[in-house]
Write an enzyme that holds these catalytic residues in place. Structure first.
Site, PDB file in Angstrom:
ATOM      1  N   GLY A 139       0.802  -1.220   0.000  1.00 43.32           N
ATOM      2  CA  GLY A 139       0.000   0.000   0.000  1.00 43.32           C
ATOM      3  C   GLY A 139       0.830   1.263   0.000  1.00 43.32           C
ATOM      4  O   GLY A 139       1.632   1.474   0.894  1.00 43.32           O
ATOM      5  N   SER A 140       0.663   2.121  -0.982  1.00 44.83           N
ATOM      6  CA  SER A 140       1.546   3.263  -1.109  1.00 44.83           C
ATOM      7  C   SER A 140       1.050   4.188  -2.202  1.00 44.83           C
ATOM      8  O   SER A 140      -0.071   4.060  -2.693  1.00 44.83           O
ATOM      9  CB  SER A 140       2.959   2.771  -1.412  1.00 44.83           C
ATOM     10  OG  SER A 140       2.921   1.744  -2.383  1.00 44.83           O
ATOM     11  N   ARG A 141       1.913   5.107  -2.627  1.00 41.49           N
ATOM     12  CA  ARG A 141       1.511   6.128  -3.580  1.00 41.49           C
ATOM     13  C   ARG A 141       2.732   6.618  -4.352  1.00 41.49           C
ATOM     14  O   ARG A 141       3.852   6.599  -3.837  1.00 41.49           O
ATOM     15  CB  ARG A 141       0.855   7.270  -2.807  1.00 41.49           C
ATOM     16  CG  ARG A 141       0.661   8.566  -3.550  1.00 41.49           C
ATOM     17  CD  ARG A 141      -0.068   9.533  -2.636  1.00 41.49           C
ATOM     18  NE  ARG A 141       0.169  10.920  -3.004  1.00 41.49           N
ATOM     19  CZ  ARG A 141      -0.408  11.941  -2.412  1.00 41.49           C
ATOM     20  NH1 ARG A 141      -1.254  11.748  -1.414  1.00 41.49           N
ATOM     21  NH2 ARG A 141      -0.151  13.171  -2.790  1.00 41.49           N
TER      22      ARG A 141
END
Length: 219
Positions: free
Chosen positions: A187-189
């Protein structure tokens, strides 16, 4: 299915844990078939989630010096004009892609060129959609100089679950559009900072495919 190098040891460990849990329930609850079958289903789903997270997809990048390719799978959550303060010190067009834990987390070079700047920043683990995650979370900053002299900045940002950012390039390296430059776990961006005259080719809530979808075109 090809597995990413960052996940192979974790997958082996997860498999051992899954087998151990099922073995323990079979030993201590030999007469409770419903409980044992439930645990088998739960642990199998857990392992499959880990397995799909670390899969390495085959992507076919159409090389074009004017195209900016999506650096990751996910959902477009930001398209705006902003001031980039770390490197450019001025206004840029920002496009941000949020990766959920079920997305592929391989990161692809959006353009070809020379890495003119790189820096790793230790930091917090705010949720990736938090407004301050771009400046306060653990992150890396890449700047690639295009063959026409234009520079594009892209930033890996860790999320609340991501506890490790991996990167494979350094300043001075030559990178090719569509090749892997890093990986972020769980989960990240990714934020991309483009020139103001770049033509944005995606909309909010679009779901680009990393290494394939054109998210912008240089003027």
């Amino acid at each position: 299915m090809t597995l990413h190098r960052e996940g192979r040891s974790l997958l082996i460990t997860s498999f051992i844990i899954v087998m151990a849990i099922n073995g323990l329930f079979a030993y201590f609850f030999p007469e409770n078939a419903i409980l044992r079958e439930t645990i088998i289903v739960i642990t199998a789903l857990f392992y499959l989630i880990i397995l799909q997270f670390f899969r390495v997809p085959k992507r076919h990048t159409v090389l074009d010096p004017k195209n900016i390719i999506a650096p990751a799978d996910g959902k477009v959550v930001v398209i705006e004009e902003t001031v980039e303060t770390e490197y450019f010190q001025g206004p840029r067009r920002q496009v941000s892609i949020f990766m959920s834990p079920i997305n592929v987390h391989v990161n692809f070079n959006p353009i070809s060129g020379i890495v003119s700047y790189f820096k790793y920043h230790p930091g917090k683990f705010l949720v990736a959609w938090h407004p301050k995650s771009s400046t306060e979370n653990e992150r890396t900053t890449y700047v690639v100089k295009h063959e026409n002299g234009t520079e594009v900045l892209f930033r890996q940002i860790a999320g609340a679950l991501a506890k490790r950012i991996c990167w494979y390039a350094k300043e001075g390296d030559t990178v090719i559009q569509g090749t892997e430059f890093g990986f972020i776990k769980f989960g990240s961006r990714i934020d991309i900072y483009l020139p103001l005259d770049a033509e944005i080719c995606v909309n909010i809530d679009d779901k680009p495919v990393g290494g394939e979808t054109v998210i912008a075109r240089l003027a």
